[in-house]
Design a protein around this motif. Structure first.
Motif, PDB file in Angstrom:
ATOM      1  N   ALA A 251       0.817  -1.223   0.000  1.00 25.50           N
ATOM      2  CA  ALA A 251       0.000   0.000   0.000  1.00 25.50           C
ATOM      3  C   ALA A 251       0.850   1.272   0.000  1.00 25.50           C
ATOM      4  CB  ALA A 251      -0.954  -0.014   1.193  1.00 25.50           C
ATOM      5  N   GLY A 252       1.891   1.280  -0.830  1.00 21.00           N
ATOM      6  CA  GLY A 252       2.728   2.466  -0.952  1.00 21.00           C
ATOM      7  C   GLY A 252       3.770   2.625   0.140  1.00 21.00           C
ATOM      8  N   GLU A 253       3.748   1.772   1.150  1.00 24.52           N
ATOM      9  CA  GLU A 253       4.735   1.815   2.237  1.00 24.52           C
ATOM     10  C   GLU A 253       5.881   0.854   1.918  1.00 24.52           C
ATOM     11  OE1 GLU A 253       4.660   3.665   5.184  1.00 24.52           O
ATOM     12  OE2 GLU A 253       2.971   4.713   4.233  1.00 24.52           O
ATOM     13  N   GLU A 254       7.106   1.279   2.222  1.00 27.30           N
ATOM     14  CA  GLU A 254       8.278   0.427   2.024  1.00 27.30           C
ATOM     15  C   GLU A 254       8.863   0.027   3.366  1.00 27.30           C
ATOM     16  OE1 GLU A 254      11.021   2.543  -0.498  1.00 27.30           O
ATOM     17  OE2 GLU A 254       9.967   1.884  -2.303  1.00 27.30           O
ATOM     18  N   THR A 255       9.307  -1.222   3.449  1.00 33.88           N
ATOM     19  CA  THR A 255       9.920  -1.749   4.661  1.00 33.88           C
ATOM     20  C   THR A 255      11.243  -2.405   4.306  1.00 33.88           C
ATOM     21  OG1 THR A 255       7.750  -2.215   5.628  1.00 33.88           O
ATOM     22  CG2 THR A 255       9.640  -3.365   6.586  1.00 33.88           C
ATOM     23  N   HIS A 256      12.328  -1.896   4.874  1.00 36.87           N
ATOM     24  CA  HIS A 256      13.621  -2.560   4.738  1.00 36.87           C
ATOM     25  C   HIS A 256      13.786  -3.536   5.894  1.00 36.87           C
ATOM     26  CE1 HIS A 256      14.760   0.919   2.189  1.00 36.87           C
ATOM     27  NE2 HIS A 256      15.555   0.031   1.619  1.00 36.87           N
ATOM     28  N   ALA A 257      14.511  -4.606   5.638  1.00 31.58           N
ATOM     29  CA  ALA A 257      14.847  -5.555   6.694  1.00 31.58           C
ATOM     30  C   ALA A 257      16.162  -6.232   6.326  1.00 31.58           C
ATOM     31  CB  ALA A 257      13.755  -6.613   6.866  1.00 31.58           C
ATOM     32  N   ALA A 258      16.851  -6.712   7.352  1.00 34.52           N
ATOM     33  CA  ALA A 258      18.061  -7.509   7.145  1.00 34.52           C
ATOM     34  C   ALA A 258      17.694  -8.974   7.366  1.00 34.52           C
ATOM     35  CB  ALA A 258      19.146  -7.085   8.122  1.00 34.52           C
ATOM     36  N   VAL A 259      18.233  -9.831   6.541  1.00 37.01           N
ATOM     37  CA  VAL A 259      17.993 -11.271   6.647  1.00 37.01           C
ATOM     38  C   VAL A 259      19.359 -11.934   6.767  1.00 37.01           C
ATOM     39  CG1 VAL A 259      17.042 -13.295   5.504  1.00 37.01           C
ATOM     40  CG2 VAL A 259      15.887 -11.086   5.268  1.00 37.01           C
ATOM     41  N   LEU A 260      19.532 -12.716   7.829  1.00 36.09           N
ATOM     42  CA  LEU A 260      20.820 -13.347   8.106  1.00 36.09           C
ATOM     43  C   LEU A 260      20.679 -14.855   8.024  1.00 36.09           C
ATOM     44  CD1 LEU A 260      23.637 -12.271   8.919  1.00 36.09           C
ATOM     45  CD2 LEU A 260      23.015 -12.760  11.264  1.00 36.09           C
ATOM     46  N   VAL A 261      21.404 -15.461   7.077  1.00 32.24           N
ATOM     47  CA  VAL A 261      21.381 -16.909   6.884  1.00 32.24           C
ATOM     48  C   VAL A 261      22.806 -17.428   6.750  1.00 32.24           C
ATOM     49  CG1 VAL A 261      19.112 -16.981   5.783  1.00 32.24           C
ATOM     50  CG2 VAL A 261      21.130 -16.716   4.375  1.00 32.24           C
ATOM     51  N   LEU A 262      22.980 -18.705   7.024  1.00 31.37           N
ATOM     52  CA  LEU A 262      24.295 -19.310   6.806  1.00 31.37           C
ATOM     53  C   LEU A 262      24.651 -19.220   5.333  1.00 31.37           C
ATOM     54  CD1 LEU A 262      24.095 -22.494   9.063  1.00 31.37           C
ATOM     55  CD2 LEU A 262      25.383 -20.380   9.493  1.00 31.37           C
ATOM     56  N   ALA A 263      25.926 -19.100   5.045  1.00 32.51           N
ATOM     57  CA  ALA A 263      26.383 -18.993   3.660  1.00 32.51           C
ATOM     58  C   ALA A 263      26.033 -20.241   2.850  1.00 32.51           C
ATOM     59  CB  ALA A 263      27.884 -18.735   3.618  1.00 32.51           C
ATOM     60  N   THR A 264      25.808 -21.351   3.527  1.00 34.50           N
ATOM     61  CA  THR A 264      25.473 -22.599   2.852  1.00 34.50           C
ATOM     62  C   THR A 264      23.967 -22.768   2.659  1.00 34.50           C
ATOM     63  OG1 THR A 264      25.467 -23.721   4.987  1.00 34.50           O
ATOM     64  CG2 THR A 264      27.513 -23.801   3.704  1.00 34.50           C
ATOM     65  N   GLY A 265      23.169 -21.820   3.160  1.00 32.05           N
ATOM     66  CA  GLY A 265      21.711 -21.939   3.089  1.00 32.05           C
ATOM     67  C   GLY A 265      21.080 -20.859   2.239  1.00 32.05           C
ATOM     68  N   ARG A 266      19.772 -20.957   2.120  1.00 30.17           N
ATOM     69  CA  ARG A 266      18.992 -19.964   1.385  1.00 30.17           C
ATOM     70  C   ARG A 266      17.758 -19.626   2.211  1.00 30.17           C
ATOM     71  NH1 ARG A 266      18.786 -21.157  -4.935  1.00 30.17           N
ATOM     72  NH2 ARG A 266      17.905 -19.091  -4.749  1.00 30.17           N
ATOM     73  N   ALA A 267      17.415 -18.365   2.236  1.00 30.96           N
ATOM     74  CA  ALA A 267      16.237 -17.919   2.979  1.00 30.96           C
ATOM     75  C   ALA A 267      15.002 -17.957   2.079  1.00 30.96           C
ATOM     76  CB  ALA A 267      16.445 -16.509   3.504  1.00 30.96           C
TER      77      ALA A 267
ATOM     78  N   PHE B  18      15.066  -8.481  -3.070  1.00 31.73           N
ATOM     79  CA  PHE B  18      16.353  -8.055  -2.535  1.00 31.73           C
ATOM     80  C   PHE B  18      16.511  -6.583  -2.903  1.00 31.73           C
ATOM     81  CE2 PHE B  18      16.935 -12.636  -3.154  1.00 31.73           C
ATOM     82  CZ  PHE B  18      17.314 -12.984  -1.871  1.00 31.73           C
ATOM     83  N   ALA B  19      16.982  -5.781  -1.966  1.00 28.02           N
ATOM     84  CA  ALA B  19      17.184  -4.361  -2.238  1.00 28.02           C
ATOM     85  C   ALA B  19      18.242  -4.203  -3.325  1.00 28.02           C
ATOM     86  CB  ALA B  19      17.614  -3.629  -0.967  1.00 28.02           C
ATOM     87  N   ALA B  20      18.035  -3.248  -4.192  1.00 25.87           N
ATOM     88  CA  ALA B  20      19.029  -2.943  -5.219  1.00 25.87           C
ATOM     89  C   ALA B  20      20.333  -2.534  -4.538  1.00 25.87           C
ATOM     90  CB  ALA B  20      18.521  -1.810  -6.114  1.00 25.87           C
ATOM     91  N   GLN B  21      21.444  -2.798  -5.191  1.00 29.29           N
ATOM     92  CA  GLN B  21      22.758  -2.507  -4.608  1.00 29.29           C
ATOM     93  C   GLN B  21      22.862  -1.057  -4.137  1.00 29.29           C
ATOM     94  OE1 GLN B  21      26.133  -3.803  -6.914  1.00 29.29           O
ATOM     95  NE2 GLN B  21      27.548  -2.527  -5.777  1.00 29.29           N
ATOM     96  N   ASP B  22      22.455  -0.104  -4.969  1.00 28.71           N
ATOM     97  CA  ASP B  22      22.533   1.313  -4.590  1.00 28.71           C
ATOM     98  C   ASP B  22      21.684   1.609  -3.360  1.00 28.71           C
ATOM     99  OD1 ASP B  22      24.234   1.761  -6.702  1.00 28.71           O
ATOM    100  OD2 ASP B  22      22.711   2.674  -7.992  1.00 28.71           O
ATOM    101  N   ASP B  23      20.505   1.009  -3.281  1.00 30.51           N
ATOM    102  CA  ASP B  23      19.617   1.201  -2.137  1.00 30.51           C
ATOM    103  C   ASP B  23      20.226   0.597  -0.879  1.00 30.51           C
ATOM    104  OD1 ASP B  23      17.348   1.758  -0.537  1.00 30.51           O
ATOM    105  OD2 ASP B  23      16.397  -0.129  -1.122  1.00 30.51           O
ATOM    106  N   ALA B  24      20.739  -0.626  -0.993  1.00 33.06           N
ATOM    107  CA  ALA B  24      21.337  -1.299   0.170  1.00 33.06           C
ATOM    108  C   ALA B  24      22.522  -0.509   0.705  1.00 33.06           C
ATOM    109  CB  ALA B  24      21.754  -2.723  -0.194  1.00 33.06           C
ATOM    110  N   VAL B  25      23.377  -0.051  -0.163  1.00 28.60           N
ATOM    111  CA  VAL B  25      24.564   0.713   0.240  1.00 28.60           C
ATOM    112  C   VAL B  25      24.153   2.071   0.816  1.00 28.60           C
ATOM    113  CG1 VAL B  25      26.630   1.871  -0.643  1.00 28.60           C
ATOM    114  CG2 VAL B  25      26.130  -0.477  -1.331  1.00 28.60           C
ATOM    115  N   GLY B  26      23.265   2.757   0.137  1.00 21.72           N
ATOM    116  CA  GLY B  26      22.841   4.074   0.587  1.00 21.72           C
ATOM    117  C   GLY B  26      22.065   4.044   1.895  1.00 21.72           C
ATOM    118  N   SER B  27      21.238   3.034   2.062  1.00 18.55           N
ATOM    119  CA  SER B  27      20.409   2.934   3.260  1.00 18.55           C
ATOM    120  C   SER B  27      21.168   2.462   4.487  1.00 18.55           C
ATOM    121  CB  SER B  27      19.238   1.975   3.016  1.00 18.55           C
ATOM    122  OG  SER B  27      18.419   2.450   1.982  1.00 18.55           O
TER     123      SER B  27
END
Length: 120
Positions: free
Chosen positions: A15-31, A48-57
């Motif tokens: 509904a027009g709202e954006e939510t960022h979140a961090a997701v932490l998983v083992l390198a051998t797994g997938r979320a 997944f956030a775009a690279q520019d968005d992830a870096v900037g945010s």
């Protein structure tokens, strides 16, 4: 690799709202981003956030993003396999270094929630 955890930034929309979140998983797994993560965040669309968005945010370098020091209102979703892994290597905010941390400490981050994030 089993002693490494990756932190990825996702961006959910509803509904027009954006939510960022961090997701932490083992390198051998997938979320399960489109299932578990999307439902937990209560968003309609997620990616997944775009690279520019992830870096900037985050103010961190791409490939070195860490769940430590993210904006206070961002959820940090930690896979239960990470918490059970013991010592893990995570990003430090820059690509040139890493942090070795007892993974159970990641569950104690202020915005952390431990979930079964594994893609089944």
């Amino acid at each position: 690799m089993a002693a490494s955890a990756n932190c990825v930034i996702v961006l959910g929309k509803r509904a027009g709202e954006e939510t960022h979140a961090a997701v932490l998983v083992l390198a051998t797994g997938r979320a399960d981003v489109n299932g578990v993560v999307r439902k937990h965040l209560g968003v309609r669309k997620i990616s997944f956030a775009a690279q520019d968005d992830a870096v900037g945010s985050t103010g961190m370098e791409y490939g070195g993003i860490t769940p430590i020091g993210l904006p206070a209102d961002w959820p940090v979703l930690v896979d239960e396999a990470v918490v059970a892994a013991g010592p893990v290597v995570i990003g430090s905010g820059i690509r040139g270094s890493k942090i070795l941390i007892d993974a159970a400490a990641l569950a104690k981050l202020p915005a952390a929630t431990v979930l079964d994030l594994a893609q089944h």
